[in-house]
Design a protein around this motif. Structure first.
Motif, PDB file in Angstrom:
ATOM      1  N   ASN A  31      -8.294   5.776   6.885  1.00 27.34           N
ATOM      2  CA  ASN A  31      -7.472   4.761   6.220  1.00 27.34           C
ATOM      3  C   ASN A  31      -6.027   5.224   6.034  1.00 27.34           C
ATOM      4  O   ASN A  31      -5.401   4.973   5.004  1.00 27.34           O
ATOM      5  CB  ASN A  31      -8.078   4.367   4.869  1.00 27.34           C
ATOM      6  CG  ASN A  31      -7.547   3.046   4.354  1.00 27.34           C
ATOM      7  OD1 ASN A  31      -7.197   2.153   5.138  1.00 27.34           O
ATOM      8  ND2 ASN A  31      -7.474   2.905   3.044  1.00 27.34           N
ATOM      9  N   ARG A  32      -5.501   5.910   7.037  1.00 26.86           N
ATOM     10  CA  ARG A  32      -4.116   6.363   7.028  1.00 26.86           C
ATOM     11  C   ARG A  32      -3.357   5.674   8.159  1.00 26.86           C
ATOM     12  O   ARG A  32      -3.951   5.111   9.087  1.00 26.86           O
ATOM     13  CB  ARG A  32      -4.039   7.879   7.206  1.00 26.86           C
ATOM     14  CG  ARG A  32      -4.750   8.692   6.121  1.00 26.86           C
ATOM     15  CD  ARG A  32      -4.781  10.164   6.500  1.00 26.86           C
ATOM     16  NE  ARG A  32      -5.481  10.346   7.758  1.00 26.86           N
ATOM     17  CZ  ARG A  32      -5.241  11.338   8.618  1.00 26.86           C
ATOM     18  NH1 ARG A  32      -4.318  12.251   8.341  1.00 26.86           N
ATOM     19  NH2 ARG A  32      -5.924  11.443   9.744  1.00 26.86           N
TER      20      ARG A  32
ATOM     21  N   ASN B 205      -0.582   8.220   3.649  1.00 26.58           N
ATOM     22  CA  ASN B 205      -1.894   8.722   3.277  1.00 26.58           C
ATOM     23  C   ASN B 205      -2.743   7.628   2.636  1.00 26.58           C
ATOM     24  O   ASN B 205      -2.242   6.575   2.241  1.00 26.58           O
ATOM     25  CB  ASN B 205      -1.728   9.909   2.332  1.00 26.58           C
ATOM     26  CG  ASN B 205      -0.932  11.043   2.968  1.00 26.58           C
ATOM     27  OD1 ASN B 205      -1.303  11.532   4.028  1.00 26.58           O
ATOM     28  ND2 ASN B 205       0.172  11.439   2.333  1.00 26.58           N
ATOM     29  N   SER B 206      -4.040   7.882   2.511  1.00 26.11           N
ATOM     30  CA  SER B 206      -4.966   6.864   2.011  1.00 26.11           C
ATOM     31  C   SER B 206      -4.676   6.460   0.566  1.00 26.11           C
ATOM     32  O   SER B 206      -5.036   5.360   0.141  1.00 26.11           O
ATOM     33  CB  SER B 206      -6.409   7.361   2.125  1.00 26.11           C
ATOM     34  OG  SER B 206      -6.586   8.569   1.401  1.00 26.11           O
ATOM     35  N   ASP B 207      -3.998   7.321  -0.194  1.00 27.24           N
ATOM     36  CA  ASP B 207      -3.663   6.992  -1.579  1.00 27.24           C
ATOM     37  C   ASP B 207      -2.274   6.354  -1.711  1.00 27.24           C
ATOM     38  O   ASP B 207      -1.780   6.142  -2.820  1.00 27.24           O
ATOM     39  CB  ASP B 207      -3.748   8.250  -2.464  1.00 27.24           C
ATOM     40  CG  ASP B 207      -2.761   9.339  -2.041  1.00 27.24           C
ATOM     41  OD1 ASP B 207      -2.031   9.141  -1.041  1.00 27.24           O
ATOM     42  OD2 ASP B 207      -2.740  10.385  -2.708  1.00 27.24           O
ATOM     43  N   GLY B 208      -1.628   6.081  -0.589  1.00 27.69           N
ATOM     44  CA  GLY B 208      -0.309   5.462  -0.612  1.00 27.69           C
ATOM     45  C   GLY B 208       0.848   6.431  -0.621  1.00 27.69           C
ATOM     46  O   GLY B 208       2.004   6.026  -0.479  1.00 27.69           O
ATOM     47  N   SER B 209       0.579   7.706  -0.779  1.00 25.02           N
ATOM     48  CA  SER B 209       1.648   8.702  -0.714  1.00 25.02           C
ATOM     49  C   SER B 209       2.082   8.879   0.744  1.00 25.02           C
ATOM     50  O   SER B 209       1.383   8.474   1.673  1.00 25.02           O
ATOM     51  CB  SER B 209       1.179  10.036  -1.292  1.00 25.02           C
ATOM     52  OG  SER B 209       0.106  10.570  -0.525  1.00 25.02           O
ATOM     53  N   THR B 210       3.245   9.473   0.937  1.00 16.03           N
ATOM     54  CA  THR B 210       3.770   9.635   2.287  1.00 16.03           C
ATOM     55  C   THR B 210       4.099  11.098   2.574  1.00 16.03           C
ATOM     56  O   THR B 210       4.465  11.850   1.671  1.00 16.03           O
ATOM     57  CB  THR B 210       5.034   8.782   2.490  1.00 16.03           C
ATOM     58  OG1 THR B 210       6.052   9.206   1.572  1.00 16.03           O
ATOM     59  CG2 THR B 210       4.734   7.312   2.254  1.00 16.03           C
TER      60      THR B 210
ATOM     61  N   ILE C 144       0.808  -1.215   0.000  1.00 16.58           N
ATOM     62  CA  ILE C 144       0.000   0.000   0.000  1.00 16.58           C
ATOM     63  C   ILE C 144       0.844   1.269   0.000  1.00 16.58           C
ATOM     64  O   ILE C 144       0.329   2.361  -0.249  1.00 16.58           O
ATOM     65  CB  ILE C 144      -0.992   0.025   1.175  1.00 16.58           C
ATOM     66  CG1 ILE C 144      -0.266   0.080   2.519  1.00 16.58           C
ATOM     67  CG2 ILE C 144      -1.917  -1.190   1.124  1.00 16.58           C
ATOM     68  CD1 ILE C 144      -1.206   0.305   3.688  1.00 16.58           C
ATOM     69  N   ALA C 145       2.151   1.161   0.297  1.00 15.32           N
ATOM     70  CA  ALA C 145       3.040   2.329   0.245  1.00 15.32           C
ATOM     71  C   ALA C 145       4.473   1.842   0.124  1.00 15.32           C
ATOM     72  O   ALA C 145       4.821   0.769   0.602  1.00 15.32           O
ATOM     73  CB  ALA C 145       2.886   3.192   1.500  1.00 15.32           C
TER      74      ALA C 145
END
Length: 303
Positions: free
Chosen positions: A147-148, A164-169, A131-132
């Motif tokens: 979802n973080r 973050n929820s989109d996989g970014s950090t 996921i990340a």
């Protein structure tokens, strides 16, 4: 803590006393605790979680080569859940899955190697999803709303990073010292420090991670304690694994008072209360770099 095999574990093993049967300790209102061995010989254990379906999940590191995620049944028997995991670290069990960090190694932390990830393994079918990625030495792990997740980096540029929820950090802050373990209770995020001269538990607001911090200083010389992971008990107290200290300490988060509940547990790395079928929710389970899992129970029950 970090997958310290070649660095921290070697140093601590060099100065640790001989392994002995863990002895319960009491004092300062902690009461008396007893210790029972659940399983042993499981490798260098970094962390644990309970999947809610009857298994304890362990992150198993190795001095050389990849590690794995293991499951332990209440009878102590073990199976491999995920194999060939690079430096598994923190674990979070929720929503039928176990989330885990990888790349939690001293080498990655010291040299800034961004080989760390956060993965998800489905408890039912064992399917693994990344996921990340692009993280440097992700160590502790705790869930946030939406979802973080929040993770720690312990070495060189220690700090907190949000997944973050989109996989970014997003790097949240780097001003708290050598951060390691993470736990959450309500709006409070609790963070331990490992190598600072004073062992600290920092308390942050989950909705304002970059904001004001309350700090609890714990007794003893920080590197000799080497505070690792921590958890929140059903009594609302914090329970902290002291890796070099070889003990578990109970901390009152309101007053900042602390006491030792168990000693003689060399290289203790993580603590969690039981959850799910077969695991006592009032018992504290511990892991160690020596491959042992112990069950700690308070005589007379929790108060």
């Amino acid at each position: 803590m970090l997958r310290a095999g070649s660095v921290v574990a070697a140093l601590v093993l060099g100065c640790a006393v001989a392994v002995s049967t863990p002895a319960a300790a009491a004092g300062d209102g902690c009461g008396e605790w007893t210790s029972t061995l659940v399983t042993s010989g499981a490798g260098m254990l970094e962390n644990l979680a309970f999947d809610g379906a009857g298994s304890m999940v362990l992150s198993q590191s190795a001095l050389v080569g990849p590690g794995s995620l293991l499951t332990v049944a209440p009878d102590g028997s073990r199976k491999t859940l995920v194999s060939n995991v690079n430096g598994p670290g923190g674990l979070v069990a929720q929503d039928g899955a176990v989330y885990f960090t990888t790349g939690n190694s001293a080498v990655s932390g010291l040299f800034g190697i961004a080989d760390g990830t956060v993965g998800r393994v489905d408890v039912g079918d064992g399917v693994v999803t990344k996921i990340a990625d692009g993280l440097v030495m992700p160590n502790g792990l705790v869930p946030l709303d939406g979802n973080r997740f929040l993770t720690t980096r312990t070495l060189t540029k220690p700090g907190l990073t949000m997944i973050n929820s989109d996989g970014s950090t997003t790097v949240v802050r780097e001003d708290l010292g050598t951060v390691d373990g993470l736990a959450r209770s309500g709006q409070n995020i609790f963070v331990t420090t490992t190598f600072d001269l004073t062992t600290a538990i920092h308390i942050l607001d989950a909705d304002d991670l970059g904001g004001a911090v309350r700090t609890i200083a714990l007794p003893g010389f920080g590197p000799a304690n080497m505070a690792d992971d921590l958890t929140v008990g059903p009594d609302g107290a914090l329970y902290v694994a002291f890796n070099a200290g070889g003990k578990v300490v109970r901390v009152d988060p309101e007053w900042g008072t602390s006491c030792e509940i168990a000693s003689g547990l060399p290289l203790t790395s993580a603590v969690k209360f039981g959850a799910g079928p077969g695991w006592d929710p009032n018992a504290l389970y511990t892991t160690s770099f020596l491959g042992d899992v112990h069950k700690l129970e308070r005589v007379g029950g929790m108060s």
